[in-house]
Design an enzyme around this catalytic site. Structure first.
Site, PDB file in Angstrom:
ATOM      1  N   PRO A  87       0.820  -1.222   0.000  1.00 46.95           N
ATOM      2  CA  PRO A  87       0.000   0.000   0.000  1.00 46.95           C
ATOM      3  C   PRO A  87       0.847   1.262   0.000  1.00 46.95           C
ATOM      4  CG  PRO A  87      -0.658  -1.492   1.778  1.00 46.95           C
ATOM      5  CD  PRO A  87       0.591  -2.049   1.188  1.00 46.95           C
ATOM      6  N   GLU A 114       0.236  -7.889   7.596  1.00 46.09           N
ATOM      7  CA  GLU A 114       0.557  -6.457   7.582  1.00 46.09           C
ATOM      8  C   GLU A 114       1.765  -6.164   6.693  1.00 46.09           C
ATOM      9  OE1 GLU A 114      -2.603  -5.962   9.358  1.00 46.09           O
ATOM     10  OE2 GLU A 114      -1.394  -4.208   8.875  1.00 46.09           O
ATOM     11  N   ARG A 156       0.529  -7.677 -21.699  1.00 43.48           N
ATOM     12  CA  ARG A 156      -0.209  -7.259 -22.896  1.00 43.48           C
ATOM     13  C   ARG A 156       0.643  -6.326 -23.763  1.00 43.48           C
ATOM     14  NH1 ARG A 156      -2.620  -2.291 -22.964  1.00 43.48           N
ATOM     15  NH2 ARG A 156      -4.298  -2.937 -24.393  1.00 43.48           N
ATOM     16  N   ASP A 171      -3.287   2.646 -26.590  1.00 45.24           N
ATOM     17  CA  ASP A 171      -3.916   2.834 -25.289  1.00 45.24           C
ATOM     18  C   ASP A 171      -3.908   4.306 -24.892  1.00 45.24           C
ATOM     19  OD1 ASP A 171      -4.311   0.155 -25.003  1.00 45.24           O
ATOM     20  OD2 ASP A 171      -2.520  -0.190 -23.816  1.00 45.24           O
TER      21      ASP A 171
HETATM   22  N1  LIG Z   1      -0.151  -2.987  -4.490  1.00 45.86           N
HETATM   23  C1  LIG Z   1      -0.863  -2.890  -3.578  1.00 45.86           C
HETATM   24  C2  LIG Z   1      -1.823  -2.655  -2.559  1.00 45.86           C
HETATM   25  C3  LIG Z   1      -2.083  -3.298  -1.336  1.00 45.86           C
HETATM   26  C4  LIG Z   1      -1.357  -4.386  -0.653  1.00 45.86           C
HETATM   27  C5  LIG Z   1      -0.228  -4.970  -1.251  1.00 45.86           C
HETATM   28  C6  LIG Z   1       0.476  -5.945  -0.574  1.00 45.86           C
HETATM   29  C7  LIG Z   1       0.074  -6.338   0.696  1.00 45.86           C
HETATM   30  C8  LIG Z   1       0.573  -7.236   1.650  1.00 45.86           C
HETATM   31  C9  LIG Z   1      -0.259  -7.212   2.767  1.00 45.86           C
HETATM   32  N2  LIG Z   1      -1.249  -6.317   2.516  1.00 45.86           N
HETATM   33  C10 LIG Z   1      -2.331  -6.002   3.462  1.00 45.86           C
HETATM   34  C11 LIG Z   1      -2.059  -4.695   4.119  1.00 45.86           C
HETATM   35  C12 LIG Z   1      -3.091  -3.795   4.257  1.00 45.86           C
HETATM   36  C13 LIG Z   1      -2.862  -2.564   4.912  1.00 45.86           C
HETATM   37  C14 LIG Z   1      -1.617  -2.256   5.416  1.00 45.86           C
HETATM   38  C15 LIG Z   1      -1.362  -0.928   6.116  1.00 45.86           C
HETATM   39  N3  LIG Z   1      -1.371  -1.129   7.564  1.00 45.86           N
HETATM   40  C16 LIG Z   1      -0.747   0.037   8.200  1.00 45.86           C
HETATM   41  C17 LIG Z   1      -0.806  -0.114   9.726  1.00 45.86           C
HETATM   42  O1  LIG Z   1      -2.150  -0.235  10.129  1.00 45.86           O
HETATM   43  C18 LIG Z   1      -2.765  -1.390   9.541  1.00 45.86           C
HETATM   44  C19 LIG Z   1      -2.746  -1.315   8.045  1.00 45.86           C
HETATM   45  C20 LIG Z   1      -0.581  -3.152   5.268  1.00 45.86           C
HETATM   46  C21 LIG Z   1      -0.801  -4.386   4.601  1.00 45.86           C
HETATM   47  C22 LIG Z   1      -1.073  -5.770   1.281  1.00 45.86           C
HETATM   48  C23 LIG Z   1      -1.796  -4.796   0.612  1.00 45.86           C
HETATM   49  N4  LIG Z   1      -3.145  -2.694  -0.776  1.00 45.86           N
HETATM   50  N5  LIG Z   1      -3.564  -1.705  -1.600  1.00 45.86           N
HETATM   51  C24 LIG Z   1      -2.780  -1.643  -2.682  1.00 45.86           C
HETATM   52  N6  LIG Z   1      -2.907  -0.745  -3.730  1.00 45.86           N
END
Ligand SMILES: N#Cc1c(-c2ccc3ccn(Cc4ccc(CN5CCOCC5)cc4)c3c2)n[nH]c1N
Length: 245
Positions: A87, A114, A156, A171
């Site tokens: 994220p 996480e 693609r 695109d």
């Molecule tokens: N690309 C992409 C993604 C991802 C993504 C990608 C990879 C992983 C691996 C685990 N997770 C879950 C996850 C959710 C939230 C958080 C933040 N934390 C901060 C402290 O408080 C709790 C929350 C961390 C990990 C992932 C999520 N989400 N959105 C995107 N665009």
């Protein structure tokens, strides 16, 4: 292109065997392998997570299985780029997809919980390029969906994968494309459906008028939905007239 994906949910990547990507794999244009991270977790329960140092919610992925997995998949001195969805990553854009399409080997690390112990990224950076990337400003439960998105956006663009169906160079966000307009509406048979006719210009055979109509529709749609993209385009007087209507 060689692709390796490491995940605790290998079944998530069954879609890689269908559609255009499946054909690209069968042709040998894409050499993709999915690896179950638990294969490098050696305790009886194949444990891949543990509680976070410093407290906080949820669990963190342990470094040991990841370190062994990446050592096994990416031998020292090889030319892989590690892509880690997170994220908190840099935005994944069409431009980055284009850059990845030029890479000989991509390895995707799918985190869960996480996230992955930060030392895994640090350790990997000591022997290969590593990108931490986000596919958008929303929160997923893990990296697998993001990797499916990135693999589709990248493959693609590979020569031959789209076949005759179309060219990625057309695109909206194709890198190097002079413009970034959202595509306008598309139509196919029947000419009238539920009392809704296809715009007559599209059946006129007048290719100049059709091109103008399509550009006008793209300009109108872009101005309505993504006005910030208009400035990225070289507009002529006809375009400005359309936007001023
Ligand atoms: N690309 C992409 C993604 C991802 C993504 C990608 C990879 C992983 C691996 C685990 N997770 C879950 C996850 C959710 C939230 C958080 C933040 N934390 C901060 C402290 O408080 C709790 C929350 C961390 C990990 C992932 C999520 N989400 N959105 C995107 N665009």
């Amino acid at each position: 292109m060689k692709l390796d994906i490491v995940t605790i949910f290998p079944d998530y990547f069954a879609p890689l065997d269908v559609s255009l990507l499946g054909k690209a794999r069968q042709r040998g244009d894409v050499d993709a392998h999915v690896h179950d991270l638990r294969g490098w977790a050696h305790d009886r329960h194949r444990t891949v997570d543990d509680t976070p140092y410093g407290g906080g919610p949820g669990m963190v992925m342990k470094p040991e299985p990841w370190g062994e997995a990446l050592d096994a998949i990416v031998p020292p001195g090889s030319s892989a780029r590690l892509v880690v969805p997170t994220p908190s990553g840099r935005p994944f854009t069409q431009e980055l997809a284009g850059a990845y399409a030029a890479e000989p080997w991509l390895v995707f690390a799918c985190g869960r919980y996480e996230g992955i112990d930060a030392r895994v990224i640090e350790d990997a950076r000591s022997r290969m390029p590593v990108d931490e990337v986000s596919i958008g400003d929303y929160v997923l439960a893990g990296g697998e969906s993001a990797v499916l998105v990135m693999v589709e956006a990248v493959t693609r663009l590979l020569p031959g994968v789209l076949g005759n169906a179309g060219s990625a160079a057309d695109d909206s966000f194709a890198p190097g494309r002079m413009e970034a307009l959202l595509e306008g509406p598309v139509y196919t048979k029947p000419p009238d459906w539920r009392g809704r006719p296809v715009p007559p210009v599209l059946m006129s055979g007048n290719h100049g008028a059709i091109a103008r109509w399509r550009r006008d529709e793209a300009l109108r749609r872009t101005a309505a939905i993504r006005p910030e993209l208009i400035a990225r385009n070289a507009l002529d007087d006809a375009d400005r007239r359309t936007l001023s209507e």
